[in-house]
Design a protein around this motif. Sequence first.
Motif, PDB file in Angstrom:
ATOM      1  N   HIS A 296       0.755  -1.452  -0.035  1.00  0.00           N
ATOM      2  CA  HIS A 296       0.299  -0.307  -0.325  1.00  0.00           C
ATOM      3  C   HIS A 296       1.305   1.203   0.421  1.00  0.00           C
ATOM      4  O   HIS A 296       1.923   1.223   0.993  1.00  0.00           O
ATOM      5  CB  HIS A 296      -0.671  -0.385   1.181  1.00  0.00           C
ATOM      6  CG  HIS A 296      -1.854   0.905   1.161  1.00  0.00           C
ATOM      7  ND1 HIS A 296      -1.634   2.062   2.444  1.00  0.00           N
ATOM      8  CD2 HIS A 296      -3.170   1.495   0.393  1.00  0.00           C
ATOM      9  CE1 HIS A 296      -2.696   3.093   1.660  1.00  0.00           C
ATOM     10  NE2 HIS A 296      -3.395   2.594   1.118  1.00  0.00           N
TER      11      HIS A 296
ATOM     12  N   ASP B 176       0.877   4.218   0.840  1.00  0.00           N
ATOM     13  CA  ASP B 176      -0.122   4.739   1.788  1.00  0.00           C
ATOM     14  C   ASP B 176       0.696   6.339   2.073  1.00  0.00           C
ATOM     15  O   ASP B 176       0.461   7.032   2.526  1.00  0.00           O
ATOM     16  CB  ASP B 176      -0.089   3.963   3.236  1.00  0.00           C
ATOM     17  CG  ASP B 176       1.265   4.685   3.688  1.00  0.00           C
ATOM     18  OD1 ASP B 176       1.978   5.156   4.077  1.00  0.00           O
ATOM     19  OD2 ASP B 176       1.273   3.873   5.543  1.00  0.00           O
TER      20      ASP B 176
ATOM     21  N   ASP C  41      -9.682   2.895  -2.304  1.00  0.00           N
ATOM     22  CA  ASP C  41      -8.968   3.499  -1.325  1.00  0.00           C
ATOM     23  C   ASP C  41      -8.797   4.743  -2.701  1.00  0.00           C
ATOM     24  O   ASP C  41      -7.717   5.273  -3.529  1.00  0.00           O
ATOM     25  CB  ASP C  41      -7.529   3.320  -1.356  1.00  0.00           C
ATOM     26  CG  ASP C  41      -7.589   3.833   0.297  1.00  0.00           C
ATOM     27  OD1 ASP C  41      -7.784   5.467   0.282  1.00  0.00           O
ATOM     28  OD2 ASP C  41      -6.162   3.165   0.557  1.00  0.00           O
TER      29      ASP C  41
ATOM     30  N   THR D 284      -5.442   6.032  -2.573  1.00  0.00           N
ATOM     31  CA  THR D 284      -4.603   6.059  -3.529  1.00  0.00           C
ATOM     32  C   THR D 284      -4.139   5.821  -5.161  1.00  0.00           C
ATOM     33  O   THR D 284      -3.990   5.285  -5.709  1.00  0.00           O
ATOM     34  CB  THR D 284      -3.694   4.317  -3.244  1.00  0.00           C
ATOM     35  OG1 THR D 284      -4.488   3.567  -2.488  1.00  0.00           O
ATOM     36  CG2 THR D 284      -3.124   4.469  -1.694  1.00  0.00           C
TER      37      THR D 284
ATOM     38  N   ALA E  34      -1.872  -0.227  -6.058  1.00  0.00           N
ATOM     39  CA  ALA E  34      -0.921  -0.908  -5.161  1.00  0.00           C
ATOM     40  C   ALA E  34       0.611  -1.198  -5.962  1.00  0.00           C
ATOM     41  O   ALA E  34       0.625  -1.471  -6.571  1.00  0.00           O
ATOM     42  CB  ALA E  34      -1.435  -2.317  -3.873  1.00  0.00           C
TER      43      ALA E  34
END
Length: 212
Positions: A139, A141, A189, A192, A196
């Motif tokens: 991820h 982030d 998400d 993002t 991923a």
Amino acid sequence: MAELAYRNLTPDLAGRCADLERRAFPTADPDELLSEADITAYAETFPEGFFVCTDGELVVGQGAGILLDFDFDQPQHTILDITGENQCGNHDPDGHWYYGTDIAVDPAYRRRGIGRQLYELRKDLVRRLDKKGIIAGGHPDGYEPHRGEMSVPEYIDRVAAGEIHDNTLSFQMRQGFEIADILEGYLADPATDDYAALIVWRNETPPRSTEY
């Protein structure tokens, strides 16, 4: 303060593990995070692959995964498609890879070595089972502050090159993972743009001999 303890998943922990998911990933779509029902299914399917860190009665860290085969020639996938029902339905005891479906640490407990220990427990399991290694969707982030400067794929490429530090991906690289590809639409998400990084750790331990 109680000492941090590590254990495999048991059904009684499912609700507390689900609560940790929400605390650890506040921007992710809740429907794509592990629910109490999902974690209960893990406890029945592959509890050996689900590690939990507790501080007293509080669950403060967890690392989940299943065994499966993976086609590196066709790496694109979403977390829900590759894991199956309850995010563990595609578990195959004969699979060659441990697929890390989830790793989460309570924000209040970060920088205490929990994530590193969870990865070590996963690696130990892979070695014991003679599997090829660990795969996961990393991820990114730390992307949000860079949104106006670059796309998520460019950000991941620059993290892989060591030009940018990302709290999650850079940490995973320090644990011996390589960024092997970029996964589009992996997990809903907005922080993002659903991307991923495909991360891979390869087990270099020689297989155990089958001769007696």
